[in-house]
Design a protein around this motif. Structure first.
Motif, PDB file in Angstrom:
ATOM      1  N   UNK A 234      88.200  -7.159   7.089  1.00  0.00           N
ATOM      2  CA  UNK A 234      88.452  -8.176   8.115  1.00  0.00           C
ATOM      3  C   UNK A 234      89.835  -7.992   8.740  1.00  0.00           C
ATOM      4  N   UNK A 235      90.833  -7.722   7.897  1.00  0.00           N
ATOM      5  CA  UNK A 235      92.185  -7.540   8.403  1.00  0.00           C
ATOM      6  C   UNK A 235      92.265  -6.344   9.342  1.00  0.00           C
ATOM      7  N   UNK A 236      91.688  -5.214   8.959  1.00  0.00           N
ATOM      8  CA  UNK A 236      91.782  -4.010   9.776  1.00  0.00           C
ATOM      9  C   UNK A 236      91.214  -4.229  11.167  1.00  0.00           C
ATOM     10  N   UNK A 237      90.088  -4.928  11.275  1.00  0.00           N
ATOM     11  CA  UNK A 237      89.488  -5.200  12.582  1.00  0.00           C
ATOM     12  C   UNK A 237      90.431  -6.063  13.421  1.00  0.00           C
ATOM     13  N   UNK A 238      91.008  -7.090  12.821  1.00  0.00           N
ATOM     14  CA  UNK A 238      91.911  -8.003  13.544  1.00  0.00           C
ATOM     15  C   UNK A 238      93.260  -7.340  13.842  1.00  0.00           C
ATOM     16  N   UNK A 239      93.747  -6.528  12.934  1.00  0.00           N
ATOM     17  CA  UNK A 239      95.019  -5.830  13.142  1.00  0.00           C
ATOM     18  C   UNK A 239      94.894  -4.915  14.364  1.00  0.00           C
ATOM     19  N   UNK A 240      93.758  -4.220  14.465  1.00  0.00           N
ATOM     20  CA  UNK A 240      93.542  -3.276  15.566  1.00  0.00           C
ATOM     21  C   UNK A 240      93.299  -3.971  16.902  1.00  0.00           C
ATOM     22  N   UNK A 241      92.812  -5.206  16.880  1.00  0.00           N
ATOM     23  CA  UNK A 241      92.512  -5.892  18.136  1.00  0.00           C
ATOM     24  C   UNK A 241      93.532  -6.983  18.459  1.00  0.00           C
ATOM     25  N   UNK A 242      93.688  -7.943  17.576  1.00  0.00           N
ATOM     26  CA  UNK A 242      94.568  -9.089  17.835  1.00  0.00           C
ATOM     27  C   UNK A 242      96.039  -8.672  17.836  1.00  0.00           C
TER      28      UNK A 242
END
Length: 96
Positions: free
Chosen positions: A17-25
């Motif tokens: 979950x963090x990796x997806x948000x780190x890359x986008x948000x």
């Protein structure tokens, strides 16, 4: 030119979950800033599991201040990203 090195240790079992948000948000927030030259993010290796990094390159101190505020030596955490963070560090370096 100023290099901004952001390192973060996330809570266990939140990597996907963090990796997806780190890359986008997180990257998205930085990419919108004026004076940004480049930004890159990094995953942990087996030696530092749970730790991630973001390296951004900025034209000037003034650009960093516009992005992160007067105390730009503190981490800028986009809304909602704090739920993943166990600990984080921020460092800056100037080119000579």
């Amino acid at each position: 030119m100023i290099i901004r090195l952001f390192r973060v240790r996330i809570f266990d079992n939140m990597a996907d979950e963090f990796e997806e948000k780190f890359a986008t948000v997180s990257v998205g927030a930085v990419e919108k800033a004026s004076g940004l030259q480049s930004v890159a993010i990094y995953r942990p290796t087996k030696w530092n599991q749970g730790e991630y990094a973001m390296i951004s390159v900025w034209d000037s101190e003034a650009d960093l201040e516009r992005f992160a505020g007067e105390n730009w030596n503190k981490a800028f955490i986009p809304e909602g990203m704090d739920r993943y963070i166990d600990e984080c560090w921020i460092d800056h370096f100037q080119e000579w």
